[in-house]
Design an enzyme around this catalytic site. Structure first.
Site, PDB file in Angstrom:
ATOM      1  N   SER A  99       0.999  -0.991   0.124  1.00 44.52           N
ATOM      2  CA  SER A  99      -0.138   0.621   0.749  1.00 44.52           C
ATOM      3  C   SER A  99       0.513   1.264  -0.546  1.00 44.52           C
ATOM      4  O   SER A  99       1.971   1.425   0.445  1.00 44.52           O
ATOM      5  CB  SER A  99      -0.838   0.322   1.030  1.00 44.52           C
ATOM      6  N   TYR A 113      -2.228   5.529  -4.457  1.00 45.65           N
ATOM      7  CA  TYR A 113      -3.522   6.385  -4.568  1.00 45.65           C
ATOM      8  C   TYR A 113      -3.023   7.402  -4.818  1.00 45.65           C
ATOM      9  O   TYR A 113      -1.446   7.834  -5.105  1.00 45.65           O
ATOM     10  CB  TYR A 113      -3.642   6.724  -2.824  1.00 45.65           C
ATOM     11  N   THR A 144      -6.092   2.478  -7.003  1.00 41.92           N
ATOM     12  CA  THR A 144      -7.532   2.315  -6.072  1.00 41.92           C
ATOM     13  C   THR A 144      -7.951   3.854  -6.524  1.00 41.92           C
ATOM     14  O   THR A 144      -8.008   4.583  -6.786  1.00 41.92           O
ATOM     15  CB  THR A 144      -7.081   2.219  -4.633  1.00 41.92           C
ATOM     16  N   LYS A 191      -8.753  -0.531  -8.133  1.00 44.35           N
ATOM     17  CA  LYS A 191      -8.941  -1.453  -7.608  1.00 44.35           C
ATOM     18  C   LYS A 191     -10.283  -0.623  -7.095  1.00 44.35           C
ATOM     19  O   LYS A 191     -10.087   1.019  -7.199  1.00 44.35           O
ATOM     20  CB  LYS A 191      -8.141  -1.869  -6.057  1.00 44.35           C
ATOM     21  N   HIS A 196     -14.078  -1.240  -0.989  1.00 45.20           N
ATOM     22  CA  HIS A 196     -13.208  -1.374   0.421  1.00 45.20           C
ATOM     23  C   HIS A 196     -13.297  -1.680   1.139  1.00 45.20           C
ATOM     24  O   HIS A 196     -13.038  -1.053   2.634  1.00 45.20           O
ATOM     25  CB  HIS A 196     -13.003   0.535   0.172  1.00 45.20           C
TER      26      HIS A 196
END
Length: 380
Positions: A107, A130, A156, A252, A276
């Protein structure tokens, strides 16, 4: 407790070992948590066909996700603050995944940095991105992932604004934790966790500190994080990211047929049907309930993966039967990590593999590539 036999057993052990604020972070959803619960409970509504007197020898769970070989159709999902479940958590989980032959996804909001994970792995891992307002920082993340030889980028799409999670607000969650009486008490009652944490220097967001502008301490990173998620993120940004990345791209956070159709037109290699983990829009349908319609609509155009609610190997098999080429586990590996470190992540994967293998056999299949809707009762 004797050796854990289920993901639920690992969850019980993790709750005992991990300070409440960090366990709750992994084990919570937005608002009423109705979607978080539905992600799990809707799997139970799907029934399997039992088949008998078929050859069950020479079974195989080996498959591919975006053209990469996997020992079973499972990847470790990108999870924020993994390194607060256990010291150096991302590094331990990545090593366990590599040894097991499944992808690990790091992440953006990890405790261990891209470079930390690259230093302890020998095969490429995946990186989750992100999109922030600071595009120079985003480009730097992409270039760092390239330098680490990451083999896929997971974009994401469902975190343009941050969903409200009541547990995190009540716990005063932060990384590293604040030294209030409540937080000190939580850590004091988890001495093994504290001992491990004292032996590592990695206690805050490794991909951000030292890389983002003017982010040097706990207060500045908190302000930066809340200001940087970009509410203007749109489909046009996907083309920019795809160009800058230049490798396999996975989107995603798709949980609607119309969004799936738009995603399929971007040139991405796969989409992940996901809400999520129930941590964003509470009240939206579960991932598994949306999977069949999305697979029917775009499965011929783009590879379909699923994230959310998987707590057993049977859940993985059901997702594959309903159209997913691959699945992701977040909380199951976090429970294993929190409970037993790297060994717990490996055990979580072993539990899923054994349950999947046994269930596949009892449904009359020997190869995961042959699993389809025919194993679902009422859908054959």
């Amino acid at each position: 407790m004797s050796k854990p036999l289920t993901i639920a057993d690992l969850k019980t052990l993790a709750r005992r070992r991990v300070p409440k604020m960090f366990f709750d972070y992994a084990d919570s959803g937005a608002w009423t948590e109705s979607t978080y619960r539905a992600n799990e409970s809707d799997f139970a509504k799907i029934k399997l066909r039992q088949r008998v007197l078929v050859d069950m020898t020479n079974r195989s769970l080996e498959s591919e996700m975006i053209g990469q070989k996997v020992s079973m159709p499972v990847a470790l999902a990108p999870t924020g603050m993994t390194g607060m479940q256990h010291a150096d958590g991302e590094m331990l989980a990545a090593r366990a995944a590599e040894e097991f032959g499944v992808p690990f996804t790091l992440s953006t909001m990890s405790i261990c940095s891209i470079e930390d994970v690259a230093s302890v792995t020998t095969k490429p891992f995946w990186f989750q991105l992100y999109v922030m307002k600071d595009k120079d920082f985003v480009l730097d993340l992409i270039n760092r992932a390239k330098a680490a030889k990451c083999s896929a980028l997971v974009l994401t799409a469902d975190l343009q604004i941050l969903g409200q999670r009541h547990k995190d607000l009540r716990n005063g969650l932060s990384a590293p934790p604040k030294f209030t009486p409540k937080h000190i008490w939580q850590m004091a009652t988890r001495p093994l966790w504290c001992l491990d944490m004292l032996q590592t220097k990695r206690r805050t967001f490794g991909n951000i500190i030292g890389h983002a502008k003017n982010v040097t301490d706990l207060s500045s990173i908190s302000i930066w994080t809340h200001e940087q998620f970009d509410p203007r993120l749109s489909w046009s940004d996907v083309a920019w990211i795809k160009e800058k990345w230049g490798g396999p791209l996975i989107i995603k956070g798709i949980n609607d047929v119309e969004d799936a159709k738009l995603a399929a037109e971007t040139g991405a290699d796969a989409i992940i049907v996901s809400n999520h983990g129930g941590r964003q829009l509470d009240g939206t349908p579960s991932s598994i309930s949306m999977l069949p319609a999305i697979a029917d609509a775009v499965g011929h155009k783009i590879e379909i993966h699923l994230d959310g609610g998987i707590r057993s190997g049977q859940n993985v098999l059901k997702a594959v039967a309903l159209g997913a080429k691959g699945t992701y586990i977040g909380r199951p590996f976090l429970y294993g990590l929190g409970a037993m470190g790297k060994e717990g992540v490996t055990l979580a994967l072993e539990i899923l593999r054994k349950e999947m293998d046994m269930t596949m056999a009892l449904c009359g299949k020997r190869d995961i590539r042959d699993v389809n809707v025919s194993i679902i009762a009422g859908r054959e």
